[in-house]
Design a protein around this motif. Structure first.
Motif, PDB file in Angstrom:
ATOM      1  N   ASP A 104       0.830  -1.205   0.000  1.00 37.80           N
ATOM      2  CA  ASP A 104       0.000   0.000   0.000  1.00 37.80           C
ATOM      3  C   ASP A 104       0.864   1.255   0.000  1.00 37.80           C
ATOM      4  O   ASP A 104       1.896   1.326   0.684  1.00 37.80           O
ATOM      5  N   GLN A 117      -4.377   1.192 -12.389  1.00 36.27           N
ATOM      6  CA  GLN A 117      -5.315   1.261 -11.268  1.00 36.27           C
ATOM      7  C   GLN A 117      -6.051  -0.061 -11.098  1.00 36.27           C
ATOM      8  O   GLN A 117      -6.218  -0.568  -9.984  1.00 36.27           O
ATOM      9  N   ARG A 118      -6.483  -0.635 -12.219  1.00 32.12           N
ATOM     10  CA  ARG A 118      -7.207  -1.905 -12.168  1.00 32.12           C
ATOM     11  C   ARG A 118      -6.324  -3.041 -11.667  1.00 32.12           C
ATOM     12  O   ARG A 118      -6.747  -3.852 -10.836  1.00 32.12           O
ATOM     13  N   LYS A 121      -5.713  -2.648  -7.925  1.00 33.48           N
ATOM     14  CA  LYS A 121      -6.970  -2.881  -7.200  1.00 33.48           C
ATOM     15  C   LYS A 121      -7.251  -4.374  -7.101  1.00 33.48           C
ATOM     16  O   LYS A 121      -7.671  -4.878  -6.051  1.00 33.48           O
ATOM     17  N   GLU A 122      -7.009  -5.104  -8.204  1.00 30.74           N
ATOM     18  CA  GLU A 122      -7.201  -6.549  -8.201  1.00 30.74           C
ATOM     19  C   GLU A 122      -6.247  -7.234  -7.219  1.00 30.74           C
ATOM     20  O   GLU A 122      -6.551  -8.304  -6.684  1.00 30.74           O
ATOM     21  N   GLY A 124      -5.476  -5.924  -4.425  1.00 31.00           N
ATOM     22  CA  GLY A 124      -5.829  -5.456  -3.093  1.00 31.00           C
ATOM     23  C   GLY A 124      -4.845  -4.460  -2.530  1.00 31.00           C
ATOM     24  O   GLY A 124      -4.702  -4.319  -1.319  1.00 31.00           O
ATOM     25  N   HIS A 126      -3.502  -0.470  -2.434  1.00 32.31           N
ATOM     26  CA  HIS A 126      -3.805   0.935  -2.696  1.00 32.31           C
ATOM     27  C   HIS A 126      -2.531   1.599  -3.212  1.00 32.31           C
ATOM     28  O   HIS A 126      -1.577   1.801  -2.459  1.00 32.31           O
TER      29      HIS A 126
END
Length: 204
Positions: A104, A117-118, A121-122, A124, A126
């Motif tokens: 993160d 971004q995708r 995000k996949e 998990g 940030h």
């Protein structure tokens, strides 16, 4: 006449060389609009990121563009073929000798902010996505970012800038995308285009 929106740049060079060889005319022609009377083609050469817009607006019947662009645009087009030219990979890369942990808050420089971004995000994670239009490798060298998400072909540029691949995300190659309102007559022309490309790929 079949109008083809061919992504300008590396894909343009590979496609034209595949079809026309290393002809003097191909090498000297710098026009953004090419006409092939024999094949009944009009070839326009927009930026890769604009190919989808030409298809959406009905200004081109088909587009030849990299999967990376279609993934970033998030636009769906019917794609009857993908080809083994324009081949590279979308990767996460970072410093070779000080490997960054993907956690993160990681700063990610990229020309593909939606894809990046995708991906994170996949996972998990940030991530802070930093959109750049130029050489993203520079962002790591200047400590603007920790890692990059970009396409690589040989990995030479990464190596020259002290970077290495952390993870291969997906393969990228040339895709043929159909416009929404293509006629039956032009569908036949598309099939001939696909056949010619595949025949010439198999000969090389």
């Amino acid at each position: 006449m079949l109008r083809i929106a061919l992504a300008k740049g590396r894909l343009q060079e590979e496609f034209l060389k595949l079809i026309y060889g290393d002809s003097k005319e191909r090498r000297e022609n710098r026009s953004l609009f090419l006409k092939d009377e024999v094949r009944n083609w009009e070839i326009i050469l927009p930026k890769a990121t604009d190919v989808a817009k030409y298809l959406q607006m009905g200004m081109a019947d088909v587009g030849i563009v990299g999967k990376d662009v279609l993934e970033e645009e998030g636009t769906y087009f019917k794609s009857p073929a993908q080809f083994s030219f324009g081949t590279c990979q979308m990767v996460i890369a970072g410093p070779k000798f000080e490997q960054k942990k993907i956690t993160d808050g990681i700063r990610v420089a990229t020309k593909y902010p939606k894809v990046a971004q995708r991906i994170f995000k996949e996972k998990g994670i940030h991530a802070r996505i930093i959109y750049l239009q130029g050489s993203v490798e520079l962002a790591v060298a200047t400590q603007v970012a920790d890692v990059i998400v970009d396409i690589v072909e040989t990995g030479k540029t990464l190596k020259e800038n002290g970077l290495t691949i952390y993870e291969k995300l997906f393969d990228v190659n040339a895709k043929l995308a159909l416009g929404n309102n293509i006629s039956d007559e032009k569908r036949e022309a598309v099939e001939r285009l696909i056949d010619e490309i595949n025949i010439k790929i198999n000969k090389n």
